[in-house]
Design an enzyme around this catalytic site. Structure first.
Site, PDB file in Angstrom:
ATOM      1  N   CYS A 343       0.837  -1.203   0.000  1.00  0.00           N
ATOM      2  CA  CYS A 343       0.000   0.000   0.000  1.00  0.00           C
ATOM      3  C   CYS A 343       0.869   1.250   0.000  1.00  0.00           C
ATOM      4  O   CYS A 343       1.380   1.659   1.052  1.00  0.00           O
ATOM      5  CB  CYS A 343      -0.925   0.001   1.221  1.00  0.00           C
ATOM      6  SG  CYS A 343      -1.999   1.454   1.301  1.00  0.00           S
ATOM      7  N   CYS A 346      -0.435   4.033   2.404  1.00  0.00           N
ATOM      8  CA  CYS A 346      -0.228   3.792   3.833  1.00  0.00           C
ATOM      9  C   CYS A 346       1.232   3.939   4.223  1.00  0.00           C
ATOM     10  O   CYS A 346       1.576   4.638   5.176  1.00  0.00           O
ATOM     11  CB  CYS A 346      -0.698   2.381   4.202  1.00  0.00           C
ATOM     12  SG  CYS A 346      -2.438   2.055   3.870  1.00  0.00           S
ATOM     13  N   ASP A 347       2.099   3.247   3.488  1.00  0.00           N
ATOM     14  CA  ASP A 347       3.486   3.087   3.924  1.00  0.00           C
ATOM     15  C   ASP A 347       4.465   4.024   3.230  1.00  0.00           C
ATOM     16  O   ASP A 347       5.614   4.141   3.662  1.00  0.00           O
ATOM     17  CB  ASP A 347       3.923   1.635   3.695  1.00  0.00           C
ATOM     18  CG  ASP A 347       3.039   0.656   4.452  1.00  0.00           C
ATOM     19  OD1 ASP A 347       2.528   1.030   5.514  1.00  0.00           O
ATOM     20  OD2 ASP A 347       2.844  -0.471   3.957  1.00  0.00           O
TER      21      ASP A 347
END
Length: 523
Positions: A343, A346-347
């Protein structure tokens, strides 16, 4: 800090605060502390039940939301804006006494936990999965004063991220030790803490009467199937590992007709809320492990769960969805969440100023590379085919970025690391058979999806790719068993198609049931 419209909305929300609370700030002279001071002053000005005080804490800048005269508090280390702004508002309301919107049995489990639990959650402001974890742990802290929670912006506290070798969020620590990685809801967290929860849930499920329609999977297809079945007035149940499914991991959704824009977690919550408007028995945090077809025509079908429970049903709808496809190369599993990620939203912030690779040249891969180019020092996109498969407009944007390199006709052969984190990858040039190595710190895999159907092998017909074979009505190879969504042979894996498939499978299941009735009466 807030515009007139938002100020009015927040004033209305804060009228629900019934107990006085303090914003306890730990600040220094830095720019982020100044921003936090402005945010907290703006919040405190919106309710006479909120006061702002100063108090030193090990993490600066940070602030606690504390119920006055009690041990109930939650803490934010960093500015809870972006996806975490809702987490801030909910924390203010819940610490302020507003009742939680959570299943009563889960609330009672949290209140009964016996022990001291100090949770820390590392998040990124662009992570759409992080708020679910932050909000769940914040709520747990308001329900049980022996539970403490601090939500930490990983981008702001990079020294802690490096020391704890965090390369994926949300990352949860309990009493200083790693506890969980990835999206979790409160029921899943409690199940990890309360060792007897699984057994009690299994006993409760095993005691249920047979359903007329049982849906396995809680994504768009499963939700649509459940709604359509419940509207027929028949006994309907849903078994899901996590309600919302793969859509929860999706960032922007702009092709759901009549909804110009939404986000995966928001849509997932809306799906669950819609299903809950009907008399549907939702069994969440439950994984199906075996399908046992009926032994006689029109007989009961059995679904066995990982918890040890079994559920019986007259008809079954399989909507188990799909998950990220992996490269299946040495080192990938070893370094998952240690540099191997799926992701970018997200990361990605955890790789600021670092070198990363994106595997996959379709729309998802190219979009990921474009997003990461604004964060990382350099991005290398690796595509197996001789050319990228993404839309032309995306390719043009990608090639305009100065810190992006594109490698085609390349097969990734190994993820390299030092035992703790990713240090690079190896790939083979498919045109020359030469092996190459790239030094980097992160690898984002974007090569499509694989259906969640391993547990169905030997019970229903599957394609070599693992997709459930269905006809035009969603009927599988087993009478009374239907399937819908990304796990099936239906082409074009899209949310709107999955919803339609779910509705169609449900109508087919109902048609199957009513045609059984005359035969049962004659028998």
């Amino acid at each position: 800090m807030f515009d007139e419209n938002l100020t009015g909305q927040l004033r209305a929300y804060f009228e629900r605060i019934t107990q006085p609370i303090q914003l306890v700030a730990s600040l220094d002279d830095g720019a982020k502390s100044q921003e936090m001071q402005e945010l907290l002053e703006a919040v405190a000005a919106l309710s006479d039940k909120i006061t702002l005080v100063r108090e030193d804490n090990a993490r600066t800048p940070s602030f606690a939301i504390r119920r006055t005269g009690s041990d109930v508090e939650v803490r934010f280390a960093g500015l809870p804006m972006g996806h975490e702004f809702n987490s801030l508002i909910l924390a203010l309301l819940q610490v302020g006494g507003h009742p939680a919107k959570e299943a009563q049995d889960v609330i009672e489990q949290v209140q009964a936990l016996d022990g001291d639990y100090r949770f820390e959650t590392y998040f990124s402001l662009s992570c759409q999965n992080c708020p679910d974890v932050v909000q769940a742990l914040n709520l747990m802290a308001t329900l049980n004063p022996r539970i403490k929670h601090t939500a930490i912006d990983g981008a702001l506290f990079q020294d802690e991220v490096e020391a704890r070798q965090i390369m994926a969020v949300p990352a949860v620590f309990l009493n200083g030790e790693p506890f969980a990685q990835g999206r979790m809801d409160m029921a899943q967290i409690v199940a990890k803490l309360d060792t007897g929860a699984t057994r009690r849930a299994a006993e409760k499920i095993a005691a249920k009467e047979a359903f007329e329609v049982l849906v396995v999977g809680g994504g768009p297809a499963g939700a649509a199937a459940a709604v359509y079945a419940a509207r027929k007035g028949i006994r309907t149940g849903v078994v899901a590992e996590r309600f919302g499914g793969q859509v929860l991991d999706t960032m922007d959704i702009e092709n759901l007709i009549s909804v110009p824009h939404t986000e995966g977690p928001k849509l997932g919550a809306a799906l669950e809320a819609h299903v809950k408007q009907y008399d549907v028995d939702i069994m969440n945090v439950q994984k199906a492990t075996k399908l046992v077809p009926a032994t006689t025509p029109g007989g009961l079908i059995e679904v066995q769960l990982e918890s040890g429970a079994s559920i019986r049903t007259r008809s079954l709808i399989l909507s188990t969805g799909a998950r990220w496809r992996t490269m299946n190369v040495p080192g990938e599993d070893q370094y998952r969440a240690k540099g191997v990620a799926f992701c970018p939203h997200c990361d990605g912030p955890l790789f600021k100023g670092k070198r990363v690779a994106v595997i996959g040249g379709g729309n998802s891969g190219v979009e990921a590379a474009i997003d990461l180019a604004g964060i990382a020092a350099g991005v290398t996109l690796i595509e197996f085919d001789a050319r990228l498969r993404a839309d032309a407009v995306l390719q043009a944007k990608l090639r305009s970025l100065p810190n992006v390199r594109v490698i085609t006709s390349a097969l990734t052969t190994e993820v390299l690391g030092d035992g703790a984190k990713v240090t690079g990858l190896s790939y083979k040039d498919r045109a020359t058979d030469q092996q190459h190595t790239i030094e980097l710190e992160g690898i984002f895999v974007q090569i499509g999806l694989v259906p969640n159907t391993e547990w169905l092998k030997g019970s229903v017909e599957l394609t070599p790719r693992g997709e459930i074979v269905v006809d035009a009505k969603g009927q599988t190879s087993v009478p009374g068993v239907f399937a819908a969504g990304d796990a099936t042979t239906v082409p074009y894996k899209q949310i709107i198609i999955a919803m339609g498939d779910g509705a169609k499978a449900s109508l087919s299941a109902f048609d199957y049931l009513i045609r059984l009735a005359p035969a049962e009466a004659a028998a």
